[in-house]
Enzyme design. Structure first.
Site, mmCIF file in Angstrom:
data_model
loop_
_atom_site.group_PDB
_atom_site.id
_atom_site.type_symbol
_atom_site.label_atom_id
_atom_site.label_comp_id
_atom_site.label_asym_id
_atom_site.label_seq_id
_atom_site.Cartn_x
_atom_site.Cartn_y
_atom_site.Cartn_z
ATOM 1 N N HIS A 133 -6.604 -0.546 4.326
ATOM 2 C CA HIS A 133 -6.852 0.610 5.288
ATOM 3 C C HIS A 133 -7.514 1.633 4.685
ATOM 4 C CE1 HIS A 133 -6.499 2.776 9.134
ATOM 5 N NE2 HIS A 133 -6.327 3.977 8.121
ATOM 6 N N CYS A 134 -8.766 1.693 5.317
ATOM 7 C CA CYS A 134 -9.600 2.925 4.501
ATOM 8 C C CYS A 134 -9.517 4.122 5.226
ATOM 9 C CB CYS A 134 -11.194 2.445 4.444
ATOM 10 S SG CYS A 134 -12.016 3.561 3.456
ATOM 11 N N PRO A 135 -9.063 5.207 4.858
ATOM 12 C CA PRO A 135 -8.953 6.369 5.703
ATOM 13 C C PRO A 135 -10.547 6.789 5.657
ATOM 14 C CG PRO A 135 -8.108 6.945 3.213
ATOM 15 C CD PRO A 135 -8.388 5.292 3.490
#
Length: 278
Positions: A133-135
């Site tokens: 998951h890439c913020p």
């Protein structure tokens, strides 16, 4: 059973179709920061460096065109990576074609899921072949949008590299501009603005270069970021496929020229995923 997590917002756009948004405050702030830096970097490079030197006859219009094109491709790639469905597990994932001995059951989503799928605590849904998951894009990187994320890394690397080189030319090669408006705010305060832009462009250049290299290794080894975190040193570290095979699997069976287009689509994938692509 809801088709999507309650944190996922779906919007229909007449041009690009269904958009996938993650309603996460931290992620929205991170994306906003990236967009703000993109605006700042493009402004400094165009208005402070390139355009004044173009009017002074030191820079070709081709250079301005290339830089502008990279800027557009970068922001389009960011938009695509942020708004594409990363590969959620569809309600009908219990496909008769699936080898159920390899599938697992998510106790949170209450759905069966294929191998290498993981549950994302930020998106609150399972994602097929989840990488991480890439913020910074406020989205998961998974089976269906990994190609768009890689495009973002590629164009951000090129844009930041060109920005950093132009900053070095601004400091050490170009003379002071002749035809610029010296009363303009950005010219009077260009020293501070350019110090900040030089630092940010170098940091972005280094970060994108490292991420591109790491993603390339993962691709040819057929591993994801989660695989690396769970087992950093597997016994079998042999290259599983050629680079061309790896990128064909990542970007799909389209013409190789379309691999560079942020407006394209990935036209391959498991049968249970194709019916749910957005």
């Amino acid at each position: 059973m809801a088709a999507f997590s309650q944190r996922i917002l779906l919007k229909m756009c007449p041009i690009v179709g269904r958009l996938h948004f993650v309603n996460d405050t931290q992620g929205i702030l991170c994306v906003s920061f990236i967009v703000a830096y993109w605006l700042y970097g493009v402004f400094c490079n165009l208005v402070i460096i390139l355009l004044p030197r173009y009017y002074d006859g030191l820079v070709s219009g081709v250079i301005i065109g290339i830089y502008s094109a990279l800027g557009v491709l970068t922001i389009c790639s960011l938009f695509r990576a942020s708004t594409l469905n990363p590969g959620r597990i569809p309600p009908n994932s219990e496909s008769s074609q699936a080898d159920e001995t390899d599938w697992t059951y998510c106790q949170v989503c209450l759905r069966t899921r294929p191998p290498r799928a993981h549950h994302c605590r930020r998106c609150r849904q399972c994602v097929m072949k989840m990488d991480h998951h890439c913020p910074w894009i406020n989205n998961c990187v998974g089976e269906a949008n990994h190609w768009a994320f890689y495009q973002l890394l590629f164009y951000a690397f090129l844009l930041s590299a060109m920005s950093f080189i132009q900053c070095l030319l601004h400091w050490y090669f170009f003379p002071k501009c002749v035809h610029c408006d010296r009363t303009a705010f950005y010219i009077r305060h260009q020293l501070g603005l350019m110090y900040l832009e030089t630092t940010l462009s170098f940091l972005m250049f280094a970060a994108m270069g490292c991420m591109l290299f790491g993603n390339h290794l993962n691709l040819i080894l057929d591993r994801t970021t989660l695989d690396v975190l769970h087992n950093p040193y597997p016994q079998d570290m042999r290259v599983k496929r050629t680079s061309l095979e790896a990128y064909a699997d990542l970007c799909g069976s389209r013409s190789k020229l379309t691999w560079f287009c942020p407006c394209g689509e990935r036209r391959t994938g498991p049968m249970y995923m194709q019916a749910d692509m957005v």
